[in-house]
Design an enzyme around this catalytic site. Sequence first.
Site, PDB file in Angstrom:
ATOM      1  N   MET A  14       0.981  -1.476  -0.355  1.00  0.00           N
ATOM      2  CA  MET A  14      -0.300   0.255  -0.311  1.00  0.00           C
ATOM      3  C   MET A  14       0.911   1.032  -0.025  1.00  0.00           C
ATOM      4  O   MET A  14       0.342   1.913  -0.893  1.00  0.00           O
ATOM      5  CB  MET A  14      -0.874  -0.148   1.206  1.00  0.00           C
ATOM      6  CG  MET A  14      -1.852  -0.888   1.253  1.00  0.00           C
ATOM      7  SD  MET A  14      -3.616  -0.458  -0.346  1.00  0.00           S
ATOM      8  CE  MET A  14      -4.132   1.072   1.062  1.00  0.00           C
ATOM      9  N   LYS A 183     -14.060   4.819   7.518  1.00  0.00           N
ATOM     10  CA  LYS A 183     -12.957   3.796   7.251  1.00  0.00           C
ATOM     11  C   LYS A 183     -13.880   3.317   8.171  1.00  0.00           C
ATOM     12  O   LYS A 183     -14.244   1.871   7.918  1.00  0.00           O
ATOM     13  CB  LYS A 183     -11.568   4.031   7.384  1.00  0.00           C
ATOM     14  CG  LYS A 183     -10.796   3.202   6.748  1.00  0.00           C
ATOM     15  CD  LYS A 183     -11.362   2.837   5.204  1.00  0.00           C
ATOM     16  CE  LYS A 183     -10.925   1.784   4.512  1.00  0.00           C
ATOM     17  NZ  LYS A 183     -10.081   0.604   4.945  1.00  0.00           N
ATOM     18  N   GLU A 190     -18.595  -3.275   4.809  1.00  0.00           N
ATOM     19  CA  GLU A 190     -18.228  -4.228   3.399  1.00  0.00           C
ATOM     20  C   GLU A 190     -18.511  -4.934   3.564  1.00  0.00           C
ATOM     21  O   GLU A 190     -18.693  -6.399   2.586  1.00  0.00           O
ATOM     22  CB  GLU A 190     -16.254  -3.357   3.403  1.00  0.00           C
ATOM     23  CG  GLU A 190     -15.890  -4.961   2.514  1.00  0.00           C
ATOM     24  CD  GLU A 190     -14.364  -4.248   2.295  1.00  0.00           C
ATOM     25  OE1 GLU A 190     -12.931  -4.982   2.542  1.00  0.00           O
ATOM     26  OE2 GLU A 190     -14.012  -3.466   2.471  1.00  0.00           O
TER      27      GLU A 190
END
EC number: 1.1.1.44
Length: 471
Positions: A14, A183, A190
């Site tokens: 990342m 988030k 999700e």
Amino acid sequence: MALQQFGLIGLAVMGENLALNIERNGFSLTVYNRTAEKTEAFMADRAQGKNIVPAYSLEDFVASLERPRRILVMVKAGGPVDAVVEQLKPLLDPGDLIIDGGNSLFTDTERRVKDLEALGLGFMGMGVSGGEEGALNGPSLMPGGTQAAYEAVEPIVRSIAAQVDDGPCVTYIGPGGSGHYVKMVHNGIEYGDMQLIAEAYDLLKSVAGLNASELHDVFAAWNKTPELDSFLIEITADIFTKVDDLGTGQPLVELILDAAGQKGTGRWTVETALEIGVAIPTIIAAVNARILSSIKAERQAASEILSGPITEPFSGDRQAFIDSVRDALYCSKICSYAQGMALLAKASQVYNYGLNLGELARIWKGGCIIRAGFLNKIKQAYDADPTLANLLLAPEFRQTILDRQLAWRRVIAIAAERGIPVPAFSASLDYFDSYRRDRLPQNLTQAQRDYFGAHTYERTDRSGSFHAQWF
């Protein structure tokens, strides 16, 4: 040597991909990793010839950056973030800014903001969604902190974020730990999405008998519909085309162990929802499903002892069943997102975040794992009524569920009759039915509490608190 515009610490995949994204968008940067070998490998390979400078000590790293310094930290959440922050503190000057781009717990971010503020240093918690591909080509970014801190990084984050029809997938979220809170809830949603899709797959395979090729066709077709067009449906269709490359000739998905992992953000979402009193049963069901999946050996042993119902092979209209599963999936998805947005709305009040729910839906439209055309409808619902109490009350979503609820209920009934677990489908329907009921049986719960603990109760016909002499 000219000073660099930006610094990045942490060169796992990342971090590497974000560094390349930042450089590609015209910003010079210095990178640092705790192990020099990782930095050397990155510079010799992916960063070769690019406007990226390596540093092999934090002192050199900090000295290479223009002031006020802007430093993105991409290391594992928890202790590693604290360790980096502690090492940076004596090297930085007032006005410098640290941005934590990992999946940190929002309360840790709140603590770090306060600690560094006392030293004149800025700290932002920035959610980054999109995985490795998103980090490289455009993620969804959720930066939280002071407005001044956001303005210091705004040109960079707007440049590197995913771009959709109405702008970059980034916005100022709010103060303190709001970016990491958003988030976290994104990840909880999700979890819900992924579990709902898994249940749809199980029903199509176990009831209707679809093979991998047919499953690919169904999910690919669903991905072309306005309601289910999404990244997760798209990759699900792709997964069914992958054949095992170890010589079995079977679809790879059928050889993967049915024990799902998790990194903690789903659990955090559940914990904070319980703390502030918001019902998120679909997301809780998704977390529980992963936990149950993880006890594989125990389930295998139980399967030899505990039998389910004996059922006949499916003899109904196959296409009608597929369509009903699609309707059940979409209705359940609406409920899951309604729960996530309700949690964000309550958290915004509790923590004074000032969240704009329509804007959150907008920045999730691109780059992130839950990106979907469906998010346009959510944005439109909140744009039309920013005070909307629940997505289920938005005219379009209300009508959708009213039109499709019979199929939704029928699918769950078929699953129950055949002993197929659909915890997220069921939790979503229970949420809908509970939310729409004028009266729930918790009047009995209150009577019980008053009976054994004198906790008192309220009445429907007069105000005040009451206690009855039950015995």
